[in-house]
Design a protein around this motif. Sequence first.
Motif, PDB file in Angstrom:
ATOM      1  N   HIS A 106      52.929 150.817  -2.412  1.00 51.67           N
ATOM      2  CA  HIS A 106      52.578 150.477  -3.797  1.00 51.67           C
ATOM      3  C   HIS A 106      51.536 151.449  -4.344  1.00 51.67           C
ATOM      4  O   HIS A 106      51.581 151.803  -5.527  1.00 51.67           O
ATOM      5  CB  HIS A 106      52.068 149.036  -3.885  1.00 51.67           C
ATOM      6  N   THR A 107      50.619 151.862  -3.507  1.00 52.29           N
ATOM      7  CA  THR A 107      49.607 152.834  -3.939  1.00 52.29           C
ATOM      8  C   THR A 107      50.269 154.149  -4.321  1.00 52.29           C
ATOM      9  O   THR A 107      49.986 154.705  -5.397  1.00 52.29           O
ATOM     10  CB  THR A 107      48.560 153.060  -2.825  1.00 52.29           C
ATOM     11  N   PHE A 108      51.157 154.661  -3.467  1.00 51.87           N
ATOM     12  CA  PHE A 108      51.869 155.904  -3.779  1.00 51.87           C
ATOM     13  C   PHE A 108      52.681 155.764  -5.063  1.00 51.87           C
ATOM     14  O   PHE A 108      52.672 156.649  -5.923  1.00 51.87           O
ATOM     15  CB  PHE A 108      52.789 156.324  -2.627  1.00 51.87           C
ATOM     16  N   PHE A 109      53.389 154.646  -5.191  1.00 53.88           N
ATOM     17  CA  PHE A 109      54.182 154.410  -6.397  1.00 53.88           C
ATOM     18  C   PHE A 109      53.288 154.379  -7.631  1.00 53.88           C
ATOM     19  O   PHE A 109      53.604 154.990  -8.654  1.00 53.88           O
ATOM     20  CB  PHE A 109      54.951 153.091  -6.277  1.00 53.88           C
ATOM     21  N   SER A 110      52.166 153.696  -7.533  1.00 51.72           N
ATOM     22  CA  SER A 110      51.248 153.574  -8.677  1.00 51.72           C
ATOM     23  C   SER A 110      50.689 154.922  -9.098  1.00 51.72           C
ATOM     24  O   SER A 110      50.537 155.193 -10.294  1.00 51.72           O
ATOM     25  CB  SER A 110      50.098 152.627  -8.346  1.00 51.72           C
ATOM     26  N   ILE A 111      50.393 155.769  -8.127  1.00 54.49           N
ATOM     27  CA  ILE A 111      49.892 157.112  -8.457  1.00 54.49           C
ATOM     28  C   ILE A 111      50.969 157.899  -9.192  1.00 54.49           C
ATOM     29  O   ILE A 111      50.698 158.512 -10.236  1.00 54.49           O
ATOM     30  CB  ILE A 111      49.427 157.858  -7.182  1.00 54.49           C
ATOM     31  N   GLY A 112      52.192 157.890  -8.674  1.00 54.06           N
ATOM     32  CA  GLY A 112      53.294 158.585  -9.349  1.00 54.06           C
ATOM     33  C   GLY A 112      53.532 158.051 -10.747  1.00 54.06           C
ATOM     34  O   GLY A 112      53.707 158.812 -11.700  1.00 54.06           O
ATOM     35  N   PHE A 113      53.524 156.740 -10.878  1.00 50.39           N
ATOM     36  CA  PHE A 113      53.734 156.105 -12.177  1.00 50.39           C
ATOM     37  C   PHE A 113      52.626 156.499 -13.161  1.00 50.39           C
ATOM     38  O   PHE A 113      52.884 156.805 -14.321  1.00 50.39           O
ATOM     39  CB  PHE A 113      53.793 154.586 -12.008  1.00 50.39           C
TER      40      PHE A 113
END
Length: 129
Positions: free
Chosen positions: A17-24
């Motif tokens: 979720h952290t990686f996804f949030s950074i990309g988003f």
Amino acid sequence: MSGKKNDDLYDRLLKSHTFFSIGFQILDDISDIREDFNNNQINYAIYIAKKNNLLVDSEQIESDIKYFYYSDLILNIFEEAFNYFDLAIENLGKYNDKCELWINVIKYKNSKMYKRSRPSNFIKTLMHN
């Protein structure tokens, strides 16, 4: 034993979720660049642009944004965001089968945003011909 597996899955989901949030957030910053510049907000795309001597003068903001959107810089930022989406999936490791719905969300967002970036690629190709 199952408690440790659940802890590992939970930790991997959090990191995913952290990686996804950074990309988003990177993609959001690209789309909000004009508004964030005018409001003096923190924005990753603006940071990269300023680091490359763009968006430093409010008098030429429109031309700088246009140049920025047609430059390799923007494509590199898109690529960075997509890499974070990939990391979000890779981080799940052996739990991919238990996280199918989450993986589908990541892939959907990745493909949706990738389609948006392709016009920039097309325009860049036209500009160099």
